[in-house]
Each structure stands twice: as C-alpha cells, then as structure tokens.
Scaffold this active site. Structure first.
Site, PDB file in Angstrom:
ATOM      1  N   TYR A  83       0.819  -1.203   0.000  1.00  0.00           N
ATOM      2  CA  TYR A  83       0.000   0.000   0.000  1.00  0.00           C
ATOM      3  C   TYR A  83       0.862   1.267   0.000  1.00  0.00           C
ATOM      4  O   TYR A  83       0.789   2.102   0.908  1.00  0.00           O
ATOM      5  CB  TYR A  83      -0.916   0.015   1.232  1.00  0.00           C
ATOM      6  CG  TYR A  83      -1.817  -1.183   1.390  1.00  0.00           C
ATOM      7  CD1 TYR A  83      -2.308  -1.890   0.290  1.00  0.00           C
ATOM      8  CD2 TYR A  83      -2.189  -1.625   2.655  1.00  0.00           C
ATOM      9  CE1 TYR A  83      -3.133  -2.999   0.458  1.00  0.00           C
ATOM     10  CE2 TYR A  83      -3.018  -2.716   2.831  1.00  0.00           C
ATOM     11  CZ  TYR A  83      -3.478  -3.408   1.728  1.00  0.00           C
ATOM     12  OH  TYR A  83      -4.293  -4.496   1.903  1.00  0.00           O
ATOM     13  N   HIS A 118       0.159 -11.950   1.547  1.00  0.00           N
ATOM     14  CA  HIS A 118      -0.745 -11.015   0.875  1.00  0.00           C
ATOM     15  C   HIS A 118      -1.169 -11.526  -0.503  1.00  0.00           C
ATOM     16  O   HIS A 118      -0.339 -11.840  -1.336  1.00  0.00           O
ATOM     17  CB  HIS A 118      -0.049  -9.661   0.732  1.00  0.00           C
ATOM     18  CG  HIS A 118      -0.972  -8.525   0.453  1.00  0.00           C
ATOM     19  ND1 HIS A 118      -0.559  -7.222   0.460  1.00  0.00           N
ATOM     20  CD2 HIS A 118      -2.296  -8.485   0.164  1.00  0.00           C
ATOM     21  CE1 HIS A 118      -1.583  -6.422   0.198  1.00  0.00           C
ATOM     22  NE2 HIS A 118      -2.642  -7.182  -0.008  1.00  0.00           N
TER      23      HIS A 118
END
Length: 336
Positions: free
Chosen positions: A55, A123
C-alpha cells in the site's frame, strides 16, 4: 467498542482500522490525517490497525502516527497486522521466498517502530502457486512465531476457495492458520463469505477478518475508483442505488449509501473483525456510528431503521443488488 471473544488475538476490537487508504489510492491522504484517524480510532476503542508494504507508503505513515501517539497509546494497547509477499501490481512483483519473508518482517517492524508484529499475513495468495505459500512463506512465518517476532500467522486474498484450500492444507499439516482476511466478500453486492466461515472454522482458523464493507469504494455516493475490478453491470446497479439514496434521503435524514453498506456488513456476526478503511477522523467516526447503530437495531429486535422512509429505501437498495449476491470478479486479473 465490544471485543471479540473467539479471536486468538487477545481482546481484539470488533472493528479494525484499515490503513491501506493512507496510500492515497482513494484520495489525498496526509500524515496529519493519518495521525488524527488513528487517534480517533484508538480513543473510540478500536485496537487493530492493518496495513501492507504493497500500500505505497501506508506502513510509513502508520508508523509515524503510532510513534507520535505513543505517549497516549503505548504499544501494548493495540495490535498491528501487516502483510508480505506482494510488492506491486503484477505477478512478477510477488516474492514469497524465505529470505524475503524475513527481510519484509524486519522492514515492517522498522517502519512501524516496533520489535514485534501481532499478525503477519501472506498477501493476495491467489497470485502465486499454493506451494510458494505453504512450503516457503508460511513455514518461515511460523518459525518467526516461535521466536516471538510474529505473534499470529495468516493469509489474505480475494477468492474464497483459494483461502480455504490453504487453510485446509495447514490444518492437515498440524499447523493451522491463526488468521484469514477476506476482502469484498461480505457487503451489499456480495455475501459469499457467509458460507465459507464454517468451513474456515472447521479448518482450524482462529480469527476471521472481513475487510472492505464498502467494496473498495464502490458502495458509496462518490465516484468509483477507475481501477475497481467490478463489471459495469454491478457498477451501474450501485450507481442506481446511490442516486436513489441521495434523491430520497439526502438532506432529510443524513443517510448515505456508504452508511447503509456499513450497517449491512456489520450485521454479520460470523467474523471476528470488520476491517474498515478510513483516511480521516471523520470517516472513523462515521464507521463507528454505523457499527453502533447496527448493534442498537439488533437490540431492538426488529432489525429495521428507525425511520420508516429510510427503511423503505434500504429495502429497495437490497432488491436492486440482490441479483449480484454471489458475484465475484476474477483475481488475479488477466493483465496481472
């Protein structure tokens, strides 16, 4: 803020703060806003923050916020969940090697000014082979758990069959996952997570997190992010709902489609945590008001909004989106 009694993460709040929005992917996100959002969250009883190296600078902004707020909120008062393995959009940007696992954990701890992480998740596991997850990354994470560097180990991703398969493999190996994070699978336009929760529990998963009740910004009155993967048919149906809510309720009841979406998601008690992205203090307050409103409605035993007109619009929104209750988009996308 109530806490989850079934979670393996001690005293975990029922609502968590998703800090991926600090990346700027959903609009401007300043460091000052990040500090204010985290302060409001912690002051209101939220004790879980979630981020990822993927992110953009989210980990850095969150880390600076946590450091600035440490006199008010010591490290022991909250849980940090971060991720590893994904470092870009394309499959070539994934690295689940043992060496990268250790480097990623160390870098995340440095960025967030801590010597341990409460949870670390692989992830978007659907982008790599199952073997890379269960034979490389997860064994190394469980080794770090043995050392005390990582307290809980898990996975995150979108396709529920993939998440379940990995959870079942880990159970068969005698080392079940502590955490599974599923995003965009329980909201106004998709409720597929509900049927998978019992299966994940049966596979030994201790903590289940449902992320993004607004489906990555789709379920709001604002413009949908250009990169959102939902097909146009779904986007058009959501736009119809947003117009309906705005035309019928805006300025009269101060109710938005986003509030309806959050209340709908929060009605689902099957998960341990609802993870909500909030860039600002105001967005944190809105999400918590939706959660508290949902709990109040449950206690009233009728499950309806207090205002009859709002309830009627809400039921119309449900009818418009009902055809998509099992809709999912491909992940990874074709261009990944």
């Amino acid at each position: 803020m109530p806490v989850s009694s079934s979670s393996s993460l001690q005293s975990l709040s029922r609502v968590g703060l998703g800090c991926g929005v600090f990346s700027g992917a959903y609009g401007p996100a300043t460091q000052e806003n990040a500090i204010a959002a985290v302060r409001t969250a912690f002051s209101s009883g939220i004790n879980l923050v979630d981020t990822s190296p993927y992110y953009n600078d989210s980990e850095i902004k969150l880390g600076k916020a946590l450091l600035a707020l440490r006199p008010e909120f010591p490290r022991s008062s909250y849980h940090i969940c971060t991720k590893l393995g994904r470092y870009g959009y394309h499959t070539k940007d994934f690295d689940y090697s043992r060496e990268r696992v250790n480097a990623s954990v160390a870098e995340s701890m440095r960025r967030m000014h801590t010597d341990y992480l409460d949870a670390v998740l692989c992830h978007d596991v659907e982008f790599v082979s199952t073997s890379e997850v269960v034979d490389q990354a997860l064994p190394e994470l469980f080794a770090l758990k043995e050392k005390g560097t990582v307290h809980n180990v898990g996975i995150s991703g979108y396709p529920l069959p993939v998440l379940l398969e990995i959870a079942q493999i880990q159970q068969q190996r005698g080392n079940p996952l502590d955490v599974v994070l599923s995003y965009c699978n329980y909201n106004l336009h998709c409720q597929t997570l509900k049927e998978y929760v019992p299966k994940l529990r049966a596979a030994g998963v201790k903590t289940i997190v449902a992320a993004s009740p607004l489906s990555m910004g789709l379920l709001s009155s604002g413009s949908t992010p250009e990169w959102h993967p939902a097909k146009d048919e779904v986007k058009n149906a959501v736009a119809e709902c947003a117009d309906l809510v705005d035309s019928k309720l805006l300025g009269r009841y101060d109710v938005t489609l986003a509030e309806m979406a959050e209340k709908f998601a929060f009605e689902f008690d099957g998960v341990d945590v609802h993870l909500v992205g909030a860039r600002t203090s105001e967005e944190v307050v809105r999400a918590l008001a939706a959660y508290e409103g949902t709990q109040a409605l449950k206690e009233s035993n009728d499950g309806k909004y207090m205002e009859q007109e709002v309830q009627a619009v809400y039921e119309q929104v449900l009818r418009i989106l009902q055809p998509f209750s099992s809709y999912t988009w491909p992940s990874p996308p074709a261009d990944a």
